[in-house]
Design a protein around this motif. Structure first.
Motif, PDB file in Angstrom:
ATOM      1  N   LEU A 111       0.768  -1.082  -0.514  1.00  0.00           N
ATOM      2  CA  LEU A 111      -0.202   0.046  -0.213  1.00  0.00           C
ATOM      3  C   LEU A 111       1.132   0.853   0.305  1.00  0.00           C
ATOM      4  CD1 LEU A 111      -3.204  -1.141   2.601  1.00  0.00           C
ATOM      5  CD2 LEU A 111      -2.709  -1.630   0.295  1.00  0.00           C
ATOM      6  N   ILE A 112       0.570   2.247  -0.437  1.00  0.00           N
ATOM      7  CA  ILE A 112       0.972   4.015  -0.153  1.00  0.00           C
ATOM      8  C   ILE A 112       0.500   4.008   0.625  1.00  0.00           C
ATOM      9  CG2 ILE A 112       1.083   3.711  -3.169  1.00  0.00           C
ATOM     10  CD1 ILE A 112      -0.895   5.260  -3.325  1.00  0.00           C
ATOM     11  N   PHE A 113       1.771   5.746   1.100  1.00  0.00           N
ATOM     12  CA  PHE A 113       1.164   6.689   2.106  1.00  0.00           C
ATOM     13  C   PHE A 113       0.380   7.910   0.510  1.00  0.00           C
ATOM     14  CE2 PHE A 113       3.703   4.962   4.960  1.00  0.00           C
ATOM     15  CZ  PHE A 113       4.020   6.281   6.144  1.00  0.00           C
ATOM     16  N   HIS A 114      -0.876   7.981   0.373  1.00  0.00           N
ATOM     17  CA  HIS A 114      -1.697   8.299  -0.964  1.00  0.00           C
ATOM     18  C   HIS A 114      -1.906   9.634  -0.170  1.00  0.00           C
ATOM     19  CE1 HIS A 114      -4.992   6.419   2.440  1.00  0.00           C
ATOM     20  NE2 HIS A 114      -5.743   7.611   2.085  1.00  0.00           N
ATOM     21  N   ARG A 115      -2.103  10.483   1.279  1.00  0.00           N
ATOM     22  CA  ARG A 115      -2.572  12.157   1.407  1.00  0.00           C
ATOM     23  C   ARG A 115      -1.512  12.417   2.023  1.00  0.00           C
ATOM     24  NH1 ARG A 115      -6.825  13.826   5.255  1.00  0.00           N
ATOM     25  NH2 ARG A 115      -7.300  15.446   4.414  1.00  0.00           N
ATOM     26  N   VAL A 116      -0.636  13.362   1.378  1.00  0.00           N
ATOM     27  CA  VAL A 116       0.351  13.522   2.123  1.00  0.00           C
ATOM     28  C   VAL A 116       0.377  16.056   2.280  1.00  0.00           C
ATOM     29  CG1 VAL A 116       2.811  14.608   1.934  1.00  0.00           C
ATOM     30  CG2 VAL A 116       1.829  11.656   1.971  1.00  0.00           C
ATOM     31  N   ILE A 117      -0.025  15.936   3.040  1.00  0.00           N
ATOM     32  CA  ILE A 117       0.235  17.055   3.716  1.00  0.00           C
ATOM     33  C   ILE A 117       0.933  17.552   4.434  1.00  0.00           C
ATOM     34  CG2 ILE A 117      -1.843  19.001   4.565  1.00  0.00           C
ATOM     35  CD1 ILE A 117      -3.748  17.194   4.001  1.00  0.00           C
ATOM     36  N   PRO A 118       1.946  19.094   4.196  1.00  0.00           N
ATOM     37  CA  PRO A 118       2.866  19.554   4.165  1.00  0.00           C
ATOM     38  C   PRO A 118       2.390  20.062   5.995  1.00  0.00           C
ATOM     39  CG  PRO A 118       3.515  19.939   2.705  1.00  0.00           C
ATOM     40  CD  PRO A 118       1.987  19.433   2.501  1.00  0.00           C
ATOM     41  N   ASN A 119       3.064  20.134   7.224  1.00  0.00           N
ATOM     42  CA  ASN A 119       2.685  20.716   8.768  1.00  0.00           C
ATOM     43  C   ASN A 119       1.293  20.012   8.731  1.00  0.00           C
ATOM     44  OD1 ASN A 119       5.089  22.392   8.212  1.00  0.00           O
ATOM     45  ND2 ASN A 119       4.021  22.608   6.970  1.00  0.00           N
ATOM     46  N   PHE A 120       1.191  18.703   8.678  1.00  0.00           N
ATOM     47  CA  PHE A 120       0.014  18.392   8.654  1.00  0.00           C
ATOM     48  C   PHE A 120      -0.216  16.700   8.946  1.00  0.00           C
ATOM     49  CE2 PHE A 120      -4.605  17.379   8.264  1.00  0.00           C
ATOM     50  CZ  PHE A 120      -4.775  17.202   9.193  1.00  0.00           C
ATOM     51  N   MET A 121       0.037  16.233   8.154  1.00  0.00           N
ATOM     52  CA  MET A 121      -0.244  15.326   8.806  1.00  0.00           C
ATOM     53  C   MET A 121       0.624  13.918   6.843  1.00  0.00           C
ATOM     54  SD  MET A 121      -2.441  12.981   7.231  1.00  0.00           S
ATOM     55  CE  MET A 121      -4.190  13.861   6.069  1.00  0.00           C
ATOM     56  N   ILE A 122       0.976  12.333   7.799  1.00  0.00           N
ATOM     57  CA  ILE A 122       1.153  11.643   6.068  1.00  0.00           C
ATOM     58  C   ILE A 122       0.113  10.586   6.640  1.00  0.00           C
ATOM     59  CG2 ILE A 122       3.280  12.574   5.528  1.00  0.00           C
ATOM     60  CD1 ILE A 122       4.423  10.037   7.017  1.00  0.00           C
ATOM     61  N   GLN A 123      -0.758  10.081   5.481  1.00  0.00           N
ATOM     62  CA  GLN A 123      -1.855   9.498   6.312  1.00  0.00           C
ATOM     63  C   GLN A 123      -1.473   8.049   4.620  1.00  0.00           C
ATOM     64  OE1 GLN A 123      -6.127  10.605   5.714  1.00  0.00           O
ATOM     65  NE2 GLN A 123      -6.691   8.769   5.333  1.00  0.00           N
ATOM     66  N   MET A 165       7.300  15.485   0.712  1.00  0.00           N
ATOM     67  CA  MET A 165       7.061  15.609  -0.988  1.00  0.00           C
ATOM     68  C   MET A 165       6.378  16.694  -2.162  1.00  0.00           C
ATOM     69  SD  MET A 165       8.154  11.538  -0.405  1.00  0.00           S
ATOM     70  CE  MET A 165       8.328  10.745  -2.876  1.00  0.00           C
ATOM     71  N   GLN A 166       6.414  15.948  -3.451  1.00  0.00           N
ATOM     72  CA  GLN A 166       5.687  17.140  -3.942  1.00  0.00           C
ATOM     73  C   GLN A 166       4.473  16.271  -4.574  1.00  0.00           C
ATOM     74  OE1 GLN A 166       7.479  18.451  -7.964  1.00  0.00           O
ATOM     75  NE2 GLN A 166       5.593  19.016  -8.204  1.00  0.00           N
ATOM     76  N   THR A 167       3.611  16.724  -4.505  1.00  0.00           N
ATOM     77  CA  THR A 167       1.968  15.866  -4.677  1.00  0.00           C
ATOM     78  C   THR A 167       1.164  16.428  -5.583  1.00  0.00           C
ATOM     79  OG1 THR A 167       0.824  17.594  -3.304  1.00  0.00           O
ATOM     80  CG2 THR A 167       1.901  15.535  -2.161  1.00  0.00           C
ATOM     81  N   ARG A 168       0.550  16.251  -5.789  1.00  0.00           N
ATOM     82  CA  ARG A 168      -0.943  16.659  -7.071  1.00  0.00           C
ATOM     83  C   ARG A 168      -2.289  16.029  -6.842  1.00  0.00           C
ATOM     84  NH1 ARG A 168      -0.385  12.635 -11.424  1.00  0.00           N
ATOM     85  NH2 ARG A 168       0.889  10.534 -11.100  1.00  0.00           N
ATOM     86  N   SER A 169      -3.252  15.668  -7.399  1.00  0.00           N
ATOM     87  CA  SER A 169      -4.644  15.260  -7.404  1.00  0.00           C
ATOM     88  C   SER A 169      -4.639  14.480  -8.430  1.00  0.00           C
ATOM     89  CB  SER A 169      -5.253  16.127  -8.207  1.00  0.00           C
ATOM     90  OG  SER A 169      -5.844  17.384  -7.341  1.00  0.00           O
ATOM     91  N   VAL A 215      -2.114  13.301  -2.768  1.00  0.00           N
ATOM     92  CA  VAL A 215      -1.205  11.960  -3.205  1.00  0.00           C
ATOM     93  C   VAL A 215       0.440  12.462  -4.148  1.00  0.00           C
ATOM     94  CG1 VAL A 215      -0.828   9.804  -4.898  1.00  0.00           C
ATOM     95  CG2 VAL A 215      -3.066  11.111  -4.717  1.00  0.00           C
ATOM     96  N   PRO A 216       0.896  11.898  -3.355  1.00  0.00           N
ATOM     97  CA  PRO A 216       2.232  12.279  -3.848  1.00  0.00           C
ATOM     98  C   PRO A 216       3.060  11.648  -5.160  1.00  0.00           C
ATOM     99  CG  PRO A 216       2.816  11.319  -1.894  1.00  0.00           C
ATOM    100  CD  PRO A 216       1.642  11.127  -2.236  1.00  0.00           C
ATOM    101  N   THR A 217       3.601  12.826  -5.402  1.00  0.00           N
ATOM    102  CA  THR A 217       4.001  12.787  -7.411  1.00  0.00           C
ATOM    103  C   THR A 217       4.683  11.399  -7.197  1.00  0.00           C
ATOM    104  OG1 THR A 217       4.357  14.805  -7.310  1.00  0.00           O
ATOM    105  CG2 THR A 217       5.323  13.911  -9.837  1.00  0.00           C
ATOM    106  N   THR A 218       6.425  11.338  -6.437  1.00  0.00           N
ATOM    107  CA  THR A 218       6.794   9.679  -6.144  1.00  0.00           C
ATOM    108  C   THR A 218       5.752   8.499  -5.279  1.00  0.00           C
ATOM    109  OG1 THR A 218       8.459  11.057  -6.850  1.00  0.00           O
ATOM    110  CG2 THR A 218       8.909   8.732  -5.718  1.00  0.00           C
ATOM    111  N   PRO A 219       5.730   7.497  -5.505  1.00  0.00           N
ATOM    112  CA  PRO A 219       4.140   7.210  -4.911  1.00  0.00           C
ATOM    113  C   PRO A 219       5.620   6.409  -3.577  1.00  0.00           C
ATOM    114  CG  PRO A 219       4.550   5.839  -6.905  1.00  0.00           C
ATOM    115  CD  PRO A 219       5.552   7.292  -7.334  1.00  0.00           C
TER     116      PRO A 219
END
Length: 193
Positions: free
Chosen positions: A66-78, A163-167, A174-178
């Motif tokens: 599985l992946i970390f599918h939700r990453v928000i700087p200064n908040f959390m990684i999910q 990490m850089q993210t995108r929709s 979602v992190p650009t690099t899984p």
């Protein structure tokens, strides 16, 4: 026959006492990811339902791949719900919310993700990368149940959070690099003599 029965009862008492004591001990879990390892120390005393649920997923190999599918700087990684193709993985039944257990969503803690229904947590979790006390539960307002903390790999957690993210596929952040959980496992404790 009576002695054997009595001896059996005593043995069961001691075995039961050992298991009860063992259940109160912190449990360590390691996530081996493609970005580095993260070790967690879980708190079964304050979050027994949540820890048992999480360990059930770990022991089944549920998180592997599985992946970390939700990453928000200064908040959390999910993580804990989707594979690299953002396909949702089938879970067990939801658990009761333990967010009023006295543990706070502080930086470096791990908590259960859920929907608007307080008792909807299944396999998804997040690691706080900031102090998020607004996520804590109160007697009149359920929050997000903390059940442990990062004990090693803080640098990995914070690197992921930047990490850089995108929709992608209907998901935001979602992190650009899984970031892939290659394996989740219990860490065996070394008992000193």
């Amino acid at each position: 026959m009576m002695k054997l029965s009595f001896l059996g009862i005593i043995l069961l008492f001691f075995v039961g006492s050992f298991q009860l004591h063992a259940a109160d001990e912190p449990v360590q879990v390691r996530f081996i990811t493609n970005q580095g390892d993260i070790e967690l120390t879980l708190d079964p005393v304050n979050a027994p339902i949540t820890v048992a649920n999480f360990l059930n997923y770990v022991d089944q190999g549920f998180y592997d791949g599985l992946i970390f599918h939700r990453v928000i700087p200064n908040f959390m990684i999910q993580a804990g719900g989707f594979d690299v193709n953002l396909q949702r993985k089938e879970t067990a039944a939801p658990i009761a919310n333990e967010s009023t257990n006295g543990l706070s969503n502080t930086r470096g803690t791990i908590a259960m993700a859920r929907t608007n229904d307080p008792d909807s947590a299944t396999s998804q979790f997040f690691i706080n990368v900031a102090n998020n006390g607004n996520l804590d539960g109160h007697p009149l307002r359920p929050g997000y149940a903390v059940f442990g903390q990062v004990s090693a790999g803080h640098d990995v957690v914070f690197a992921i959070s930047r990490m850089q993210t995108r929709s992608r596929g209907g998901h935001q952040n979602v992190p650009t690099t899984p970031v892939i959980i290659e394996r989740a496992e219990r860490v065996q404790q070394v008992v000193e003599e």
